[in-house]
Design an enzyme around this catalytic site. Structure first.
Site, PDB file in Angstrom:
ATOM      1  N   THR A  48      38.299 -14.636 -29.689  1.00 25.05           N
ATOM      2  CA  THR A  48      37.598 -14.314 -28.443  1.00 25.05           C
ATOM      3  C   THR A  48      36.089 -14.235 -28.675  1.00 25.05           C
ATOM      4  O   THR A  48      35.612 -14.172 -29.814  1.00 25.05           O
ATOM      5  CB  THR A  48      38.074 -12.956 -27.897  1.00 25.05           C
ATOM      6  OG1 THR A  48      37.719 -11.936 -28.861  1.00 25.05           O
ATOM      7  CG2 THR A  48      39.576 -12.933 -27.655  1.00 25.05           C
ATOM      8  N   GLU A  53      41.326 -19.213 -30.339  1.00 23.41           N
ATOM      9  CA  GLU A  53      40.804 -19.287 -31.708  1.00 23.41           C
ATOM     10  C   GLU A  53      39.668 -18.282 -31.944  1.00 23.41           C
ATOM     11  O   GLU A  53      38.668 -18.578 -32.587  1.00 23.41           O
ATOM     12  CB  GLU A  53      40.358 -20.715 -32.051  1.00 23.41           C
ATOM     13  CG  GLU A  53      41.539 -21.683 -32.085  1.00 23.41           C
ATOM     14  CD  GLU A  53      41.208 -23.016 -32.705  1.00 23.41           C
ATOM     15  OE1 GLU A  53      40.427 -23.061 -33.663  1.00 23.41           O
ATOM     16  OE2 GLU A  53      41.762 -24.021 -32.222  1.00 23.41           O
ATOM     17  N   ILE A  68      28.133 -25.456  -6.468  1.00 17.47           N
ATOM     18  CA  ILE A  68      27.410 -26.618  -5.938  1.00 17.47           C
ATOM     19  C   ILE A  68      28.300 -27.428  -4.992  1.00 17.47           C
ATOM     20  O   ILE A  68      27.840 -27.919  -3.956  1.00 17.47           O
ATOM     21  CB  ILE A  68      26.880 -27.482  -7.102  1.00 17.47           C
ATOM     22  CG1 ILE A  68      25.715 -26.755  -7.798  1.00 17.47           C
ATOM     23  CG2 ILE A  68      26.436 -28.863  -6.615  1.00 17.47           C
ATOM     24  CD1 ILE A  68      25.276 -27.381  -9.101  1.00 17.47           C
ATOM     25  N   LEU A  72      49.845 -18.154 -35.734  1.00 19.00           N
ATOM     26  CA  LEU A  72      49.212 -16.930 -36.246  1.00 19.00           C
ATOM     27  C   LEU A  72      49.419 -15.782 -35.257  1.00 19.00           C
ATOM     28  O   LEU A  72      49.883 -14.712 -35.629  1.00 19.00           O
ATOM     29  CB  LEU A  72      47.718 -17.168 -36.488  1.00 19.00           C
ATOM     30  CG  LEU A  72      46.898 -15.960 -36.954  1.00 19.00           C
ATOM     31  CD1 LEU A  72      47.384 -15.465 -38.324  1.00 19.00           C
ATOM     32  CD2 LEU A  72      45.409 -16.303 -37.010  1.00 19.00           C
TER      33      LEU A  72
END
Length: 379
Positions: free
Chosen positions: A365, A363, A337, A125
């Protein structure tokens, strides 16, 4: 869900987890560093039934629902998000598009190979100048007798090089016109159908991303999916389900980062006690666990609606938006961490951090998800 369904989902998740631990975990950094797309692994995933998860058994699929689909993606992505991304793209985009919009002849021709992982699927696409504005695509298909001639290119396409079959959206009308797009199934080996540059990516590096190029590709009208002009509408419906895929990918990535951080925080000693006992770290872990649960609940709601074949555009967008944004926050906190070790490739936090960002882009934003949600709640 009843007890039997819940137990079945747990069993499927455990199977996916065992497969990932055995076949994916030992290779994570080798594939990442070399940007290797392990095509043989996806044939193995097909043997497990993980390449046609929601495709009915009559077409070679597993005939499962979206809760099972999410569980499989979750477990694989906890181990390696890039493999989860490729599983998601194959299942929810190319394979699902043919299932949803193909006729029986087309389903029987292509789905058995796709759903069993014998061939790998791609879906085209996005273009260089049309990302979110996919209605203005420059790839064209022009009718010539009983065939169509396709010219143009698609970029950021998962499996563009290694894929065997691609569903491609083309423009068959004027730019900006309504109903100006038509979908076709293309097969590698067609004259003029080639792949272009492989992208050198920040993360998700074992999931292949490259260009699809069409130079006077002649394709039979029998390869057209649905009616002329319906391609964009089809793509938007496919992306509704695709949002669940990326949400599940985000969930698994977040869980992987969280589990690694929690384990490290319990083991790492400072000032005579585990750093997980310090409130700053403890609160960070608490927020991570809460966001994971919230994301999972949003995904389960969207999956329930999808299984029931009910409209879930807003719910899917909410799940994708929240899960992907939470994934980035959680992965970022995991690095924090780990401290200095989190910035090295000897520990897993940095890879989750690199992989996480794609979830807010692919797919649709985060901005497009907010647009979808905002339009739905104000209409």
């Amino acid at each position: 869900m009843n007890t039997e369904t819940i137990n079945n989902i747990k069993m499927i998740a455990e199977t996916a987890k065992e497969f990932a631990e055995k076949n994916i975990r030992p290779n994570i950094m080798e594939w990442d560093e070399s940007q290797t797309f392990p095509k043989e692994l996806f044939h193995q995933l097909g043997d497990m039934g993980f390449m046609g998860i929601v495709i009915p058994e009559q077409y070679g699929g597993s005939g499962l629902g979206y809760h099972e689909y999410v569980a499989i993606l979750d477990e694989i992505s906890q181990v390696d998000p890039s493999i989860g991304l490729s599983v998601a793209a194959h299942n929810s985009l190319c394979t699902n598009h043919i299932y949803e919009f193909g006729n029986e002849e087309q389903r029987n021709k292509w789905l058995p190979q796709l759903a069993t992982g014998k061939v790998i699927g791609a879906w085209g696409l996005t273009e260089h100048n049309t990302g979110s504005d996919s209605g203005g695509m420059s790839t064209t298909a022009v009718k010539d007798g009983d065939e169509w001639v396709i010219n143009g290119a698609k970029n950021f396409i998962t499996h563009a090089i290694s894929g065997d079959i691609a569903v491609v959206m083309t423009r068959t009308g004027e730019i900006g016109a309504k109903n100006n797009s038509t979908a076709f199934v293309l097969e590698k080996g067609m004259a003029g159908f080639t792949s272009g540059k492989k992208e050198n990516k920040l993360g998700m590096r074992a999931s292949e991303t490259a260009e699809l190029i069409f130079d006077n590709v002649r394709v039979s009208d029998a390869n057209r999916l649905g009616e002329v002009g319906e391609g964009f509408k089809q793509a938007m419906k496919i992306l509704d389900g695709g949002r669940i895929s990326i949400a599940a990918l985000s969930l698994g990535t977040a869980k992987g980062a969280y589990k690694a951080a929690l384990k490290y925080a319990k083991e790492r000693k400072q000032f005579g006690k585990s750093i997980s006992d310090f409130q700053a770290i403890n609160f960070m872990l608490a927020d991570m666990a809460t966001e994971i649960d919230a994301a999972e609940l949003l995904i389960q709601r969207a999956s329930t609606l999808k299984n029931a074949k009910q409209k879930m555009t807003r719910e899917g967008a909410m799940a994708k938006l929240y899960a992907s944004e939470a994934c980035v926050r959680i992965s970022n906190n995991a690095v924090q961490i780990f401290g200095g070790y989190g910035y090295t490739k000897d520990f897993p936090a940095e890879k989750y951090y690199r992989d996480s960002k794609l979830c807010t882009i692919g797919e649709g934003t985060s901005e497009i998800q907010r647009l979808v949600i905002g339009r739905d709640i104000t209409k």
